[in-house]
Scaffold this motif. Structure first.
Motif, mmCIF file in Angstrom:
data_model
loop_
_atom_site.group_PDB
_atom_site.id
_atom_site.type_symbol
_atom_site.label_atom_id
_atom_site.label_comp_id
_atom_site.label_asym_id
_atom_site.label_seq_id
_atom_site.Cartn_x
_atom_site.Cartn_y
_atom_site.Cartn_z
ATOM 1 N N TYR A 28 0.850 -1.185 0.000
ATOM 2 C CA TYR A 28 0.000 0.000 0.000
ATOM 3 C C TYR A 28 0.887 1.235 0.000
ATOM 4 C CZ TYR A 28 1.084 -0.088 4.985
ATOM 5 O OH TYR A 28 1.746 -0.119 6.185
ATOM 6 N N CYS A 29 0.298 2.381 -0.290
ATOM 7 C CA CYS A 29 1.003 3.664 -0.239
ATOM 8 C C CYS A 29 0.545 4.408 1.013
ATOM 9 C CB CYS A 29 0.676 4.506 -1.475
ATOM 10 S SG CYS A 29 1.199 3.775 -3.032
ATOM 11 N N THR A 30 1.273 5.454 1.358
ATOM 12 C CA THR A 30 0.852 6.310 2.462
ATOM 13 C C THR A 30 0.696 7.733 1.944
ATOM 14 O OG1 THR A 30 3.164 6.612 3.123
ATOM 15 C CG2 THR A 30 1.913 4.937 4.285
ATOM 16 N N ASP A 31 -0.290 8.451 2.484
ATOM 17 C CA ASP A 31 -0.495 9.838 2.088
ATOM 18 C C ASP A 31 0.418 10.741 2.926
ATOM 19 O OD1 ASP A 31 -1.740 9.975 4.559
ATOM 20 O OD2 ASP A 31 -3.751 10.233 3.756
ATOM 21 N N THR A 32 0.288 12.051 2.753
ATOM 22 C CA THR A 32 1.177 12.994 3.448
ATOM 23 C C THR A 32 0.970 13.000 4.956
ATOM 24 O OG1 THR A 32 -0.400 14.758 2.960
ATOM 25 C CG2 THR A 32 1.468 14.523 1.460
ATOM 26 N N ASN A 33 -0.166 12.484 5.424
ATOM 27 C CA ASN A 33 -0.424 12.407 6.867
ATOM 28 C C ASN A 33 -0.090 11.041 7.442
ATOM 29 O OD1 ASN A 33 -1.437 15.053 6.914
ATOM 30 N ND2 ASN A 33 -3.442 14.324 6.248
ATOM 31 N N GLY A 34 0.418 10.133 6.614
ATOM 32 C CA GLY A 34 0.758 8.789 7.067
ATOM 33 C C GLY A 34 -0.393 7.811 6.987
ATOM 34 N N GLY A 35 -1.501 8.219 6.396
ATOM 35 C CA GLY A 35 -2.661 7.338 6.258
ATOM 36 C C GLY A 35 -2.454 6.315 5.149
ATOM 37 N N ARG A 36 -3.079 5.162 5.305
ATOM 38 C CA ARG A 36 -2.955 4.070 4.342
ATOM 39 C C ARG A 36 -3.832 4.322 3.124
ATOM 40 N NH1 ARG A 36 -2.676 -2.207 5.532
ATOM 41 N NH2 ARG A 36 -3.272 -2.996 3.508
ATOM 42 N N GLU A 38 -4.805 2.284 -0.508
ATOM 43 C CA GLU A 38 -4.693 0.994 -1.192
ATOM 44 C C GLU A 38 -4.218 1.172 -2.632
ATOM 45 O OE1 GLU A 38 -5.026 -1.836 0.427
ATOM 46 O OE2 GLU A 38 -5.616 -0.774 2.237
ATOM 47 N N CYS A 56 -1.819 5.348 -6.496
ATOM 48 C CA CYS A 56 -0.920 4.394 -5.846
ATOM 49 C C CYS A 56 -0.729 3.215 -6.792
ATOM 50 C CB CYS A 56 -1.519 3.940 -4.511
ATOM 51 S SG CYS A 56 -0.527 2.730 -3.630
#
Length: 94
Positions: A28-36, A38, A56
């Motif tokens: 998975y990727c993470t956004d700029t806030n560290g959220g997952r 898919e 992603c």
């Protein structure tokens, strides 16, 4: 028999990508806030002062962001405080 052996040898590496040491690897990727985020999802990213839509994706077995559009999708419509239709018998406490 040879065809079956060839099929097993060809599909082995494809099945091995999701397992390391018998454990399933979650990509998975993470956004700029560290959220997952898919694989396959598209979000708006703000990086180095610019905004763009990114998806992603996998590249060489590594999840990464790929820019798919300049700018971000947004709505410039104003929000009304009153509903546009009569809600009738809708229970607001649901």
């Amino acid at each position: 028999m040879r065809a079956l052996l060839a099929l097993i040898l060809l599909t082995g590496p494809a099945l091995a990508d999701a397992n390391i040491g018998g454990k399933t690897v979650d990509c998975y990727c993470t956004d700029t806030n560290g959220g997952r985020v898919e694989l396959g999802q598209t979000i708006c990213l703000f990086v180095d002062g610019r905004m763009f839509m990114a998806q992603c994706q996998m590249s060489l077995n590594v999840p990464m962001w790929r820019e798919v559009a300049e700018g971000c999708a947004s709505s410039s419509l104003g929000q009304s405080l009153q509903p546009s239709l009569d809600p009738g018998l809708v229970d607001a406490n649901i």
